[in-house]
Design a protein around this motif. Structure first.
Motif, PDB file in Angstrom:
ATOM      1  N   THR A 180       0.825  -1.207   0.000  1.00 24.02           N
ATOM      2  CA  THR A 180       0.000   0.000   0.000  1.00 24.02           C
ATOM      3  C   THR A 180       0.859   1.257   0.000  1.00 24.02           C
ATOM      4  N   LEU A 181       1.906   1.273   0.825  1.00 27.46           N
ATOM      5  CA  LEU A 181       2.809   2.427   0.847  1.00 27.46           C
ATOM      6  C   LEU A 181       3.507   2.621  -0.491  1.00 27.46           C
ATOM      7  N   ARG A 182       3.820   1.531  -1.161  1.00 29.69           N
ATOM      8  CA  ARG A 182       4.461   1.632  -2.472  1.00 29.69           C
ATOM      9  C   ARG A 182       3.517   2.273  -3.488  1.00 29.69           C
ATOM     10  N   LEU A 258      -4.379   0.124 -11.960  1.00 26.71           N
ATOM     11  CA  LEU A 258      -4.747  -1.245 -12.330  1.00 26.71           C
ATOM     12  C   LEU A 258      -4.112  -2.257 -11.387  1.00 26.71           C
ATOM     13  N   LEU A 259      -2.886  -1.991 -10.969  1.00 31.18           N
ATOM     14  CA  LEU A 259      -2.223  -2.883 -10.017  1.00 31.18           C
ATOM     15  C   LEU A 259      -2.971  -2.922  -8.695  1.00 31.18           C
ATOM     16  N   LYS A 260      -3.466  -1.782  -8.263  1.00 24.74           N
ATOM     17  CA  LYS A 260      -4.216  -1.751  -7.005  1.00 24.74           C
ATOM     18  C   LYS A 260      -5.517  -2.540  -7.117  1.00 24.74           C
ATOM     19  N   THR A 261      -6.241  -2.361  -8.229  1.00 25.65           N
ATOM     20  CA  THR A 261      -7.559  -2.984  -8.362  1.00 25.65           C
ATOM     21  C   THR A 261      -7.450  -4.467  -8.684  1.00 25.65           C
ATOM     22  N   LEU A 262      -6.704  -4.803  -9.725  1.00 19.28           N
ATOM     23  CA  LEU A 262      -6.612  -6.201 -10.144  1.00 19.28           C
ATOM     24  C   LEU A 262      -5.726  -7.031  -9.226  1.00 19.28           C
ATOM     25  N   GLY A 263      -4.808  -6.384  -8.515  1.00 19.51           N
ATOM     26  CA  GLY A 263      -3.942  -7.112  -7.592  1.00 19.51           C
ATOM     27  C   GLY A 263      -4.508  -7.258  -6.202  1.00 19.51           C
ATOM     28  N   ASN A 264      -5.749  -6.785  -5.995  1.00 19.55           N
ATOM     29  CA  ASN A 264      -6.414  -6.886  -4.688  1.00 19.55           C
ATOM     30  C   ASN A 264      -5.622  -6.193  -3.580  1.00 19.55           C
ATOM     31  N   SER A 266      -4.980  -2.592  -1.232  1.00 19.25           N
ATOM     32  CA  SER A 266      -5.866  -1.684  -0.509  1.00 19.25           C
ATOM     33  C   SER A 266      -5.217  -0.318  -0.406  1.00 19.25           C
ATOM     34  N   TRP A 267      -6.066   0.728  -0.305  1.00 18.94           N
ATOM     35  CA  TRP A 267      -5.550   2.080  -0.113  1.00 18.94           C
ATOM     36  C   TRP A 267      -5.238   2.359   1.348  1.00 18.94           C
ATOM     37  N   GLY A 268      -5.776   1.566   2.252  1.00 20.68           N
ATOM     38  CA  GLY A 268      -5.535   1.783   3.673  1.00 20.68           C
ATOM     39  C   GLY A 268      -4.191   1.232   4.101  1.00 20.68           C
ATOM     40  N   ILE A 269      -3.520   1.971   4.976  1.00 21.03           N
ATOM     41  CA  ILE A 269      -2.215   1.520   5.458  1.00 21.03           C
ATOM     42  C   ILE A 269      -2.364   0.266   6.300  1.00 21.03           C
ATOM     43  N   TYR A 270      -3.383   0.243   7.137  1.00 20.43           N
ATOM     44  CA  TYR A 270      -3.672  -0.933   7.954  1.00 20.43           C
ATOM     45  C   TYR A 270      -5.091  -1.389   7.638  1.00 20.43           C
ATOM     46  N   PRO A 271      -5.261  -2.136   6.536  1.00 19.66           N
ATOM     47  CA  PRO A 271      -6.610  -2.537   6.128  1.00 19.66           C
ATOM     48  C   PRO A 271      -7.220  -3.513   7.112  1.00 19.66           C
TER      49      PRO A 271
END
Length: 352
Positions: A180-182, A258-264, A266-271
């Motif tokens: 997520t940080l990346r 696309l990496l965030k969505t298709l790679g499952n 999260s935008w949260g640091i601690y999901p």
């Protein structure tokens, strides 16, 4: 299906189309050496892509090997269920070969944007006197290098996720948190590059003043018409410069999305851990509400649902995570390689 995937793919395809159109324009020029530069960098990036694809996951953690293995196993299971015998959809060597060809095309498309960025970076540094702006310009130029280092496993594992404190290494964050940080770091660096766009374009427009000053030093008389044509040429070419600056940025940003969505990811640091949802009651209630006369429609919907679930089992998030991580890393690597070569060329190989 997430509708944002469609928009991201459309924007990504338009960005590649724009870069392809600009590259084909360079191939139409007969006198200049732009065609040779594109071909040379295309072969260079092909060799570089083949070398990178050989590197093991111990150094570059894309997850490409794991994703391809999962894709092959899932495809073989799907074909076996259909009564077909197969050793896999494609071999690993063929997959990497075509991926290297695609990477060489991307590198050829990003050649002149990187070279132009280096020239604008030098001109912007000479034009700016504020220390803060100069620092931001340096960070903006080194942003692709920071993105490249985010996938280097010895750096991410040993110094970011598990920093050494004394004789022991203390785990600072989990893999999901680092992913997520990346993503957030890449988006912030893209925002910085977009914010520094005005400084770079202004540095390019100042080329007209440089050309005028250079013409004043030359012997002979210069007509006003020639002077106006020279200034207008710089102004009209500004659209191409803006496209060369924005298109790689758009590609990098949307591959990250696309990496965030298709790679499952999260935008949260601690999901928070998501609880499994039981859809059996919902689906049964929906089917029970259908009238009995719509039996054929119910069968058709069931077949489509089964087909989509089979495709999801083949194209898993592991595959998309590895492939999109590699493409994001590759775009950043191409931008830094071409801009670094352009910096060396404009700094040492050109005559002022």
């Amino acid at each position: 299906m997430n509708i944002s995937l469609v928009w991201c793919l459309l924007v990504l395809s338009f960005a590649i189309k724009v870069l392809f159109s600009l590259t084909t324009h360079y191939f139409k020029v007969e006198d200049g050496g732009e065609r040779s530069v594109c071909v040379t960098f295309g072969f260079f990036f092909f060799v570089k892509a083949m070398a990178v694809l050989i590197v093991t996951e111990n150094y570059l953690e894309f997850g490409l090997e794991t994703g391809f293995t999962n894709f092959s196993d899932s495809a073989m299971q799907f074909l076996e269920k259909q009564g077909l015998e197969s050793q896999g959809p494609v071999s690993k060597l063929t997959f990497k070969f075509f991926l290297a060809i695609f990477c060489s095309l991307i590198g050829a498309f990003l050649t002149f944007p990187g070279l132009r960025l280096a020239q604008m970076h030098l001109d912007a540094l000479n034009l700016t006197t504020e220390k803060l702006t100069q620092t931001l310009l340096h960070i903006n130029f080194l942003a692709p290098l920071f993105m490249v280092l985010l996938w280097v496993k010895p750096i991410t594992r040993d110094y970011i996720m598990n920093p050494p404190l004394g004789k022991e290494s203390v785990p600072l964050m989990t893999e999901a948190t680092f992913d997520t940080l990346r993503l957030w770091l890449i988006i912030l660096l893209c925002a910085l590059r977009l914010a520094m766009m005005r400084s770079h374009l202004q540095a390019y427009l100042n080329l007209a003043q440089k050309c005028v000053d250079q013409m004043k030093k030359e012997a002979g008389r210069i007509s006003t018409v020639e002077l106006q044509k020279m200034v207008a040429r710089v102004f009209y070419y500004l659209c191409v410069i803006a496209l060369q600056y924005v298109a790689p940025l758009v590609m990098l940003l949307h591959t990250t999305l696309l990496l965030k969505t298709l790679g499952n990811h999260s935008w949260g640091i601690y999901p928070e851990s998501s609880l499994p949802v039981d859809n059996s009651l919902h689906s049964s209630s929906v089917y029970s509400e259908l009238p009995s006369t719509d039996g054929k429609m119910k069968v058709t919907v069931t077949q489509i649902t089964v087909a989509l679930s089979s495709l999801k089992n083949i194209f898993t998030p592991l595959l998309f995570r590895g492939l999109l991580s590699f493409l994001t890393w590759w775009i950043a690597a191409c931008l830094f390689s071409t801009s670094l070569f352009g910096l060396f060329y404009h700094q040492y190989l050109t005559v002022a």
